[in-house]
Design an enzyme around this catalytic site. Structure first.
Site, PDB file in Angstrom:
ATOM      1  CD  GLU A  90      -2.902  -1.077   2.405  1.00 48.23           C
ATOM      2  OE1 GLU A  90      -4.106  -1.310   2.205  1.00 48.23           O
ATOM      3  OE2 GLU A  90      -2.424  -0.852   3.530  1.00 48.23           O
ATOM      4  CB  CYS A 122       3.138   7.330   3.136  1.00 48.64           C
ATOM      5  SG  CYS A 122       3.723   6.066   4.272  1.00 48.64           S
ATOM      6  CB  CYS A 176       7.582  -5.038   8.119  1.00 49.10           C
ATOM      7  SG  CYS A 176       8.948  -4.229   9.003  1.00 49.10           S
ATOM      8  CB  CYS A 227       7.059  -3.316  15.871  1.00 53.53           C
ATOM      9  SG  CYS A 227       8.749  -2.833  15.456  1.00 53.53           S
ATOM     10  CB  CYS A 253       3.679  -2.080  13.451  1.00 55.47           C
ATOM     11  SG  CYS A 253       3.674  -1.546  11.721  1.00 55.47           S
ATOM     12  N   GLY A 283       7.208  -1.969   5.464  1.00 55.03           N
ATOM     13  CA  GLY A 283       8.607  -2.368   5.406  1.00 55.03           C
ATOM     14  C   GLY A 283       9.545  -1.501   6.215  1.00 55.03           C
ATOM     15  CD  GLU A 284      14.062  -0.433   9.054  1.00 52.26           C
ATOM     16  OE1 GLU A 284      14.926   0.317   8.541  1.00 52.26           O
ATOM     17  OE2 GLU A 284      13.303  -0.071   9.981  1.00 52.26           O
ATOM     18  CB  SER A 295      11.437   6.218   8.846  1.00 56.64           C
ATOM     19  OG  SER A 295      10.720   5.184   8.201  1.00 56.64           O
ATOM     20  CB  SER A 321      10.566   4.479  14.206  1.00 61.99           C
ATOM     21  OG  SER A 321      10.119   5.051  12.996  1.00 61.99           O
ATOM     22  CG  LEU A 322      13.719   6.297  20.618  1.00 56.97           C
ATOM     23  CD1 LEU A 322      14.999   5.591  20.205  1.00 56.97           C
ATOM     24  CD2 LEU A 322      14.045   7.575  21.383  1.00 56.97           C
ATOM     25  CG  ASN A 360      -2.469   6.374  13.487  1.00 61.40           C
ATOM     26  OD1 ASN A 360      -3.253   7.276  13.718  1.00 61.40           O
ATOM     27  ND2 ASN A 360      -1.241   6.590  13.032  1.00 61.40           N
ATOM     28  CB  CYS A 400       2.096   6.135  11.216  1.00 62.81           C
ATOM     29  SG  CYS A 400       2.753   7.557  10.335  1.00 62.81           S
TER      30      CYS A 400
END
Length: 410
Positions: A134, A147, A154, A158, A161, A212-213, A245, A268-269, A347, A390
């Site tokens: 997407e 975006c 991914c 996490c 996510c 994805g990363e 990112s 992204s902490l 989100n 996000c």
């Protein structure tokens, strides 16, 4: 660390945990991290995958003079087309074969969702092998942001996510990344993103915050960035309008700093303490908070570009006042003027009990950072109503059913 008052009346602490899905674990019981792309067939080689010199070579191999590569670049990067019928400056004999050989179809639009105001569109794309990704197109006053996804799925796992729930399907090619921009620009040119502010509108800002990363697909992402910023043979965007990112792949952050392409870098902490971040961001088991922040500071020193810290505010999990203080202290310990913090109200994904911080907690988190002299901007969570914000990008069962009946574009 917490002040005495907070110790005497401790805030509620929610621990990260998955809901409705099982987090993949390795043999030691730790969240599984997938850095390498699973072996699958590769998408067809596209003009955007090649250097300008390689494009000339391939055009020649296809039986045309090398200068035809420049014409193809203009049609694709400027006119946003790969339709041979629109390329009347190419000879009719051999045109179809040349265009198909250099600009093979990479994305099939499965569906799009648009907000009521019409200023945000989420696209679901089907790749050549059936994988689904997407991208989200957003109009803001004075700019248009896209975006983009860099991987199908991914591998960072996490728990909060949606994208990472199914793991990593595969890396996307540079051509597949670039095609998201070209298709978005075509939509803008056709007036499908609401009233234009001026003639010749196109995407001005790219954020690698889709599926994805990005730094786990380093070579292809950087090839895409070079195409985006190439004013002679590419799209000709400003590097300053491109944000890359990462959740904290430290070696790749250092490599990015040496590229001499001044993109905006975002870390992204989501937690300033290792105890929580180990659970919230599994890659923290490899590279701790201080290592990631040191690498981010190194990026600033090498490029002069201010770093963004992304921080999803999750109710009762990472939104405590003492964590804002700790974050501010850690950032200030590495100097002043090098960083900007973007807190983002979480989100939530459908059915999740995880939710965004209260407005009061959000304001207090921002207040504490600003009190320490840290520039802080609460992020606009655009696209929530179409699950385009996000952390919400994931192909649903309904998406997969629609995609299964959607033929690939020729």
């Amino acid at each position: 660390m917490p002040n005495p008052k907070e110790r005497s009346a401790p805030a509620r602490q929610v621990r990260p945990a998955t809901e409705g899905w099982t987090q993949q674990k390795d043999a030691e019981g730790r969240p599984l991290l997938q850095f390498a792309s699973p072996r699958r067939g590769k998408p067809p080689v596209h003009l955007a995958d090649l250097t300008p010199e390689q494009r000339v070579e391939k055009v020649t191999e296809l039986g045309m003079p090398g200068f035809r590569a420049k014409q193809l670049e203009k049609h694709y990067f400027t006119h946003y087309t790969h339709d041979p019928a629109e390329m009347t400056d190419l000879p009719a004999a051999g045109r179809e074969e040349l265009v198909h050989g250099m600009l093979p179809p990479l994305l099939t639009e499965v569906r799009r969702l648009q907000t009521d105001r019409g200023d945000t569109i989420k696209f679901l794309w089907k790749l050549f092998d059936g994988a689904l990704v997407e991208s989200v197109l957003m109009r803001y006053p004075g700019r248009i942001t896209l975006c983009v996804s860099s991987q199908a799925g991914c591998g960072m796992n996490c728990p909060f996510c949606a994208t990472g729930q199914a793991g990593l399907t595969r890396n996307m090619s540079a051509g597949e990344i670039i095609e998201q921009i070209i298709r978005a620009n075509r939509v803008i040119a056709q007036g499908e993103l609401g009233p234009a502010e001026h003639d010749g509108e196109r995407v001005t800002n790219i954020v690698f915050m889709g599926m994805g990363e990005p730094l786990a697909n380093y070579a292809r992402v950087m090839q895409a960035v070079r195409v985006m910023t190439d004013k002679k043979h590419g799209i000709g965007m400003s590097a300053r309008g491109i944000t890359v990112s990462t959740v904290g792949l430290v070696p790749a952050i250092k490599k990015l700093a040496d590229e001499d392409i001044p993109v905006t870098f975002a870390l992204s902490l989501h937690a300033p303490d290792d105890e929580l971040r180990d659970e919230l961001i599994p890659v923290n088991s490899r590279w701790k908070v201080d290592e990631a922040l040191d690498a981010a500071r190194g990026y600033f020193e090498r490029t002069g570009r201010r770093v963004s810290i992304e921080y999803a505010l999750i109710k009762d999990m990472n939104d405590h006042g003492w964590r804002a203080d700790l974050l501010g202290d850690k950032l200030n310990a590495r100097g002043r003027g090098w960083v900007h913090v973007n807190p983002i109200p979480l989100n939530p994904t459908p059915g999740s009990i995880w939710t965004a911080s209260t407005r009061a907690a959000q304001n207090e988190f921002v207040r504490r950072l600003e009190a320490k002299g840290i520039p802080t901007t609460l992020r606009d969570t655009r696209g929530k109503e179409i699950d385009g914000a996000c952390g919400q990008l994931v192909a649903t069962a309904e998406d997969e059913a629609v995609a299964a009946s959607t033929p690939l574009e020729d």
